[in-house]
Scaffold this motif. Structure first.
Motif, PDB file in Angstrom:
ATOM      1  N   ARG A  29       0.875  -1.156  -0.084  1.00 35.66           N
ATOM      2  CA  ARG A  29       0.222  -0.114   0.164  1.00 35.66           C
ATOM      3  C   ARG A  29       0.938   1.106   0.107  1.00 35.66           C
ATOM      4  N   VAL A  30       1.919   1.344   0.834  1.00 33.36           N
ATOM      5  CA  VAL A  30       2.878   2.377   0.868  1.00 33.36           C
ATOM      6  C   VAL A  30       3.400   2.578  -0.526  1.00 33.36           C
ATOM      7  N   GLN A  31       3.756   1.476  -1.217  1.00 36.93           N
ATOM      8  CA  GLN A  31       4.546   1.834  -2.752  1.00 36.93           C
ATOM      9  C   GLN A  31       3.274   2.393  -3.478  1.00 36.93           C
ATOM     10  N   GLN A  32       2.024   2.014  -3.404  1.00 37.36           N
ATOM     11  CA  GLN A  32       1.020   2.775  -4.346  1.00 37.36           C
ATOM     12  C   GLN A  32       0.836   4.062  -3.808  1.00 37.36           C
ATOM     13  N   ILE A  33       0.769   4.328  -2.470  1.00 36.74           N
ATOM     14  CA  ILE A  33       0.849   5.812  -2.076  1.00 36.74           C
ATOM     15  C   ILE A  33       1.831   6.754  -2.570  1.00 36.74           C
ATOM     16  N   ARG A  34       3.112   6.222  -2.469  1.00 35.88           N
ATOM     17  CA  ARG A  34       4.166   6.667  -3.320  1.00 35.88           C
ATOM     18  C   ARG A  34       4.164   7.083  -4.644  1.00 35.88           C
ATOM     19  N   GLU A  35       3.606   6.140  -5.286  1.00 35.01           N
ATOM     20  CA  GLU A  35       3.167   6.241  -6.931  1.00 35.01           C
ATOM     21  C   GLU A  35       2.575   7.263  -7.186  1.00 35.01           C
ATOM     22  N   LEU A  36       1.218   7.527  -6.297  1.00 30.44           N
ATOM     23  CA  LEU A  36       0.128   8.353  -6.733  1.00 30.44           C
ATOM     24  C   LEU A  36       0.748   9.707  -6.002  1.00 30.44           C
TER      25      LEU A  36
END
Length: 76
Positions: A29-36
């Motif tokens: 989830r943190v990886q997704q957040i960083r991408e967003l």
């Protein structure tokens, strides 16, 4: 990780020694957040559009984790 948790974008559990325990799903989830964030979205926008999906997915993963008797986790 704690920054995203403070912004209500991620969650953790606490171990008996008070260490935070992050699931593999939380790390993804943190990886997704960083991408967003890199795409220009604010943390408020990410929370607004994804909180229902995060909650539902987290609940499913937690039930699976309990059913399967555990799994790998990362402590921070």
């Amino acid at each position: 990780m704690r920054f995203y948790e403070a912004k209500s974008l991620s969650t953790s559990t606490r171990e008996p020694n008070n260490y935070r325990d992050y699931s593999e799903a939380a790390l993804g989830r943190v990886q997704q957040i960083r991408e967003l964030l890199n795409a220009g979205l604010s943390t408020q926008a990410i929370r607004a559009i994804s909180l229902p999906a995060i909650t539902a997915r987290s609940d499913r993963l937690q039930r699976r984790h309990i059913r399967d008797g555990g799994g790998s986790r990362t402590r921070a």
